[in-house]
Design a protein around this motif. Structure first.
Motif, PDB file in Angstrom:
ATOM      1  N   ALA A 119       0.837  -1.214   0.000  1.00  0.00           N
ATOM      2  CA  ALA A 119       0.000   0.000   0.000  1.00  0.00           C
ATOM      3  C   ALA A 119       0.866   1.256   0.000  1.00  0.00           C
ATOM      4  CB  ALA A 119      -0.962  -0.012   1.181  1.00  0.00           C
ATOM      5  N   GLY A 120       1.973   1.212  -0.718  1.00  0.00           N
ATOM      6  CA  GLY A 120       2.842   2.386  -0.842  1.00  0.00           C
ATOM      7  C   GLY A 120       3.749   2.642   0.343  1.00  0.00           C
ATOM      8  N   GLU A 121       3.782   1.740   1.319  1.00  0.00           N
ATOM      9  CA  GLU A 121       4.623   1.909   2.510  1.00  0.00           C
ATOM     10  C   GLU A 121       5.626   0.774   2.611  1.00  0.00           C
ATOM     11  OE1 GLU A 121       2.749   2.879   6.276  1.00  0.00           O
ATOM     12  OE2 GLU A 121       0.894   3.288   5.181  1.00  0.00           O
ATOM     13  N   ARG A 122       6.827   1.118   3.085  1.00  0.00           N
ATOM     14  CA  ARG A 122       7.855   0.107   3.325  1.00  0.00           C
ATOM     15  C   ARG A 122       7.733  -0.402   4.750  1.00  0.00           C
ATOM     16  NH1 ARG A 122      13.135   0.341   0.948  1.00  0.00           N
ATOM     17  NH2 ARG A 122      12.810   0.691  -1.250  1.00  0.00           N
ATOM     18  N   ALA A 123       7.783  -1.702   4.894  1.00  0.00           N
ATOM     19  CA  ALA A 123       7.701  -2.315   6.221  1.00  0.00           C
ATOM     20  C   ALA A 123       9.011  -2.110   6.971  1.00  0.00           C
ATOM     21  CB  ALA A 123       7.406  -3.804   6.102  1.00  0.00           C
ATOM     22  N   GLY A 124       8.917  -1.796   8.245  1.00  0.00           N
ATOM     23  CA  GLY A 124      10.088  -1.702   9.095  1.00  0.00           C
ATOM     24  C   GLY A 124      10.360  -3.041   9.748  1.00  0.00           C
ATOM     25  N   VAL A 125      10.326  -4.087   8.941  1.00  0.00           N
ATOM     26  CA  VAL A 125      10.420  -5.467   9.424  1.00  0.00           C
ATOM     27  C   VAL A 125      11.465  -6.200   8.590  1.00  0.00           C
ATOM     28  CG1 VAL A 125       9.114  -7.621   9.658  1.00  0.00           C
ATOM     29  CG2 VAL A 125       7.983  -5.446  10.082  1.00  0.00           C
ATOM     30  N   MET A 126      12.296  -6.980   9.252  1.00  0.00           N
ATOM     31  CA  MET A 126      13.323  -7.762   8.551  1.00  0.00           C
ATOM     32  C   MET A 126      12.676  -8.877   7.732  1.00  0.00           C
ATOM     33  SD  MET A 126      16.233  -6.432   9.602  1.00  0.00           S
ATOM     34  CE  MET A 126      17.474  -7.661   9.349  1.00  0.00           C
ATOM     35  N   ARG A 127      13.342  -9.229   6.644  1.00  0.00           N
ATOM     36  CA  ARG A 127      12.818 -10.294   5.786  1.00  0.00           C
ATOM     37  C   ARG A 127      12.684 -11.610   6.546  1.00  0.00           C
ATOM     38  NH1 ARG A 127      13.082 -11.300  -0.471  1.00  0.00           N
ATOM     39  NH2 ARG A 127      12.164 -13.348  -0.481  1.00  0.00           N
ATOM     40  N   GLY A 128      13.562 -11.848   7.510  1.00  0.00           N
ATOM     41  CA  GLY A 128      13.496 -13.065   8.308  1.00  0.00           C
ATOM     42  C   GLY A 128      12.189 -13.206   9.073  1.00  0.00           C
ATOM     43  N   THR A 129      11.611 -12.074   9.443  1.00  0.00           N
ATOM     44  CA  THR A 129      10.316 -12.102  10.136  1.00  0.00           C
ATOM     45  C   THR A 129       9.240 -12.645   9.205  1.00  0.00           C
ATOM     46  OG1 THR A 129      10.976 -10.233  11.499  1.00  0.00           O
ATOM     47  CG2 THR A 129       8.612 -10.711  11.379  1.00  0.00           C
ATOM     48  N   TRP A 130       9.272 -12.205   7.956  1.00  0.00           N
ATOM     49  CA  TRP A 130       8.283 -12.696   6.981  1.00  0.00           C
ATOM     50  C   TRP A 130       8.491 -14.184   6.732  1.00  0.00           C
ATOM     51  CZ3 TRP A 130       4.801  -9.311   7.243  1.00  0.00           C
ATOM     52  CH2 TRP A 130       5.083  -7.951   7.229  1.00  0.00           C
ATOM     53  N   SER A 131       9.763 -14.618   6.687  1.00  0.00           N
ATOM     54  CA  SER A 131      10.052 -16.049   6.490  1.00  0.00           C
ATOM     55  C   SER A 131       9.513 -16.874   7.656  1.00  0.00           C
ATOM     56  CB  SER A 131      11.558 -16.264   6.345  1.00  0.00           C
ATOM     57  OG  SER A 131      12.034 -15.631   5.178  1.00  0.00           O
ATOM     58  N   ALA A 132       9.661 -16.358   8.874  1.00  0.00           N
ATOM     59  CA  ALA A 132       9.136 -17.067  10.048  1.00  0.00           C
ATOM     60  C   ALA A 132       7.614 -17.161   9.989  1.00  0.00           C
ATOM     61  CB  ALA A 132       9.581 -16.366  11.327  1.00  0.00           C
ATOM     62  N   LEU A 133       6.967 -16.070   9.575  1.00  0.00           N
ATOM     63  CA  LEU A 133       5.507 -16.094   9.438  1.00  0.00           C
ATOM     64  C   LEU A 133       5.071 -17.069   8.356  1.00  0.00           C
ATOM     65  CD1 LEU A 133       4.723 -12.292   9.825  1.00  0.00           C
ATOM     66  CD2 LEU A 133       3.979 -14.119  11.359  1.00  0.00           C
ATOM     67  N   GLU A 134       5.877 -17.185   7.317  1.00  0.00           N
ATOM     68  CA  GLU A 134       5.564 -18.141   6.254  1.00  0.00           C
ATOM     69  C   GLU A 134       5.664 -19.571   6.779  1.00  0.00           C
ATOM     70  OE1 GLU A 134       6.715 -18.949   1.608  1.00  0.00           O
ATOM     71  OE2 GLU A 134       8.266 -18.127   2.916  1.00  0.00           O
ATOM     72  N   LYS A 135       6.681 -19.855   7.580  1.00  0.00           N
ATOM     73  CA  LYS A 135       6.831 -21.197   8.162  1.00  0.00           C
ATOM     74  C   LYS A 135       5.660 -21.539   9.075  1.00  0.00           C
ATOM     75  CE  LYS A 135      11.818 -21.441   7.907  1.00  0.00           C
ATOM     76  NZ  LYS A 135      13.089 -21.431   8.640  1.00  0.00           N
ATOM     77  N   LEU A 136       5.087 -20.523   9.721  1.00  0.00           N
ATOM     78  CA  LEU A 136       3.924 -20.733  10.580  1.00  0.00           C
ATOM     79  C   LEU A 136       2.622 -20.842   9.784  1.00  0.00           C
ATOM     80  CD1 LEU A 136       4.794 -18.218  13.442  1.00  0.00           C
ATOM     81  CD2 LEU A 136       4.860 -20.716  13.553  1.00  0.00           C
ATOM     82  N   GLY A 137       2.683 -20.575   8.481  1.00  0.00           N
ATOM     83  CA  GLY A 137       1.496 -20.660   7.636  1.00  0.00           C
ATOM     84  C   GLY A 137       0.602 -19.435   7.687  1.00  0.00           C
TER      85      GLY A 137
END
Length: 88
Positions: free
Chosen positions: A39-57
């Motif tokens: 939505a036009g904003e950059r997340a202040g979150v590391m890519r590893g956080t997204w990977s962890a959320l992906e592993k959790l489904g």
């Protein structure tokens, strides 16, 4: 982990999930640091956080660079969770 069990997700991960849910539930990784843009904003979150959320489904990658919240991610109550901050 069931769709309503948040015990496996850290507070930071839940904050990132809430951030993405509040920005159309979909984003794209951009730039050399692979920051998530939604939505036009950059997340202040590391890519590893997204990977962890992906592993959790709770999120899923698609089309190589895109990320979206899954049905399981939408089923979690994040009303009392502090949203992660944007990078800008």
């Amino acid at each position: 982990m069931t769709a309503l069990d948040t015990t496996a997700a850290t507070p930071a991960q839940l904050g990132a999930l809430k951030w993405l849910r509040n920005r159309n539930r979909d984003g794209v990784f951009v730039g050399p640091g692979q920051v998530l843009l939604a939505a036009g904003e950059r997340a202040g979150v590391m890519r590893g956080t997204w990977s962890a959320l992906e592993k959790l489904g709770l999120v899923e990658r698609y089309n190589k660079k895109r990320l979206r919240v899954t049905k399981a991610g939408m089923a979690i109550d994040v009303a009392s969770v502090r949203e992660a901050e944007s990078a800008e």
